[in-house]
Design a protein around this motif. Sequence first.
Motif, PDB file in Angstrom:
ATOM      1  N   TYR A   3       0.831  -1.210   0.000  1.00 33.26           N
ATOM      2  CA  TYR A   3       0.000   0.000   0.000  1.00 33.26           C
ATOM      3  C   TYR A   3       0.863   1.256   0.000  1.00 33.26           C
ATOM      4  O   TYR A   3       1.860   1.336   0.721  1.00 33.26           O
ATOM      5  CB  TYR A   3      -0.882   0.055   1.261  1.00 33.26           C
ATOM      6  CG  TYR A   3      -1.976  -0.976   1.307  1.00 33.26           C
ATOM      7  CD1 TYR A   3      -3.220  -0.724   0.732  1.00 33.26           C
ATOM      8  CD2 TYR A   3      -1.768  -2.198   1.933  1.00 33.26           C
ATOM      9  CE1 TYR A   3      -4.236  -1.671   0.783  1.00 33.26           C
ATOM     10  CE2 TYR A   3      -2.775  -3.152   1.989  1.00 33.26           C
ATOM     11  CZ  TYR A   3      -4.005  -2.885   1.416  1.00 33.26           C
ATOM     12  OH  TYR A   3      -5.004  -3.829   1.466  1.00 33.26           O
ATOM     13  N   GLY A  30      -2.616  -0.828  -3.594  1.00 32.13           N
ATOM     14  CA  GLY A  30      -3.698  -0.031  -3.046  1.00 32.13           C
ATOM     15  C   GLY A  30      -3.158   1.163  -2.283  1.00 32.13           C
ATOM     16  O   GLY A  30      -1.928   1.376  -2.227  1.00 32.13           O
ATOM     17  N   TYR A  31      -4.087   1.932  -1.719  1.00 32.44           N
ATOM     18  CA  TYR A  31      -3.702   3.183  -1.060  1.00 32.44           C
ATOM     19  C   TYR A  31      -4.394   3.319   0.295  1.00 32.44           C
ATOM     20  O   TYR A  31      -5.543   2.892   0.464  1.00 32.44           O
ATOM     21  CB  TYR A  31      -4.100   4.386  -1.933  1.00 32.44           C
ATOM     22  CG  TYR A  31      -3.443   4.375  -3.286  1.00 32.44           C
ATOM     23  CD1 TYR A  31      -2.216   5.014  -3.490  1.00 32.44           C
ATOM     24  CD2 TYR A  31      -4.030   3.710  -4.354  1.00 32.44           C
ATOM     25  CE1 TYR A  31      -1.595   4.993  -4.730  1.00 32.44           C
ATOM     26  CE2 TYR A  31      -3.427   3.680  -5.603  1.00 32.44           C
ATOM     27  CZ  TYR A  31      -2.209   4.321  -5.782  1.00 32.44           C
ATOM     28  OH  TYR A  31      -1.606   4.295  -7.015  1.00 32.44           O
ATOM     29  N   SER A 214       1.565  -5.385   3.825  1.00 32.26           N
ATOM     30  CA  SER A 214       0.606  -5.975   4.766  1.00 32.26           C
ATOM     31  C   SER A 214       0.930  -7.422   5.132  1.00 32.26           C
ATOM     32  O   SER A 214       0.340  -7.965   6.061  1.00 32.26           O
ATOM     33  CB  SER A 214      -0.818  -5.872   4.205  1.00 32.26           C
ATOM     34  OG  SER A 214      -0.932  -6.633   3.025  1.00 32.26           O
TER      35      SER A 214
END
Length: 252
Positions: A3, A30-31, A214
């Motif tokens: 991320y 993703g962000y 993550s």
Amino acid sequence: MIYGVFSDVHSNVEAFDVVLDYFKDLGVDGYICCGDLVGYGPQPNEVVERVRALSNAYVICGNHDLAAIGRLEVEWFNPYARAAALWTRERLSEASRGYLGGLAAKLEADGFTLAHGTPRRPPEEYLLSSAQFRANIELVRRWPLFVGHSHMPLCFRVRKDAKGGVESLLLEASQTVEAARGPDGGRAPTAFNPGSVGQPRDQDSRACCAVFDSEELTFRIARLEYDVAAVQSKIREAGLPEFLALRLAFGQ
Ligand code: ZN
């Protein structure tokens, strides 16, 4: 998942574009955005449009976003922040207003939590001390916690060696920190702050952001040069307070 983590863009498109290019080059999945898209800077709508266009993005609002849409009183803001909030309020498009109005101040995602300031008082409280971190631990179910608001790249985490102890770290460029783990290897209380994209306050004028893995539970800070003079010119052209232009050069 990798991320791109960012916060406190504050209507600074020059800084934000450099950060978005950096994330794009890394190929992030993703962000995570911890709020304060607008306020202080000269291009609120442009920043909101860019955030809206991101896919797989977790986004919350900050106190300046709420002030810009009239949901937070600006009386307690300092005079510069207040002037910018009122300036922003007049210039936000309907689309920007609608987008900001739909954002929560706190968000629980699959595997982490977002709050602009703290889980206890998301838009207002600054997470700056170990005591504050400890006081918020009970309110978080999914670690790590991502925060913004202070415009400082920080990490708070429970220590492995001492019972109940909390470590607080001011993070430097390229520094990587790992989230705390419990005795069973599970996730233990940790908060990460990616610093501020558009108005850093740790005496480093470069845009600040971070990358979160993550799986490994690592958080790496990046500092990126951008065209500060260009934003300063836009701030002056917009008639925003001179101090808001000057502080960008000093990272304060
Ligand atoms: Zn902010």
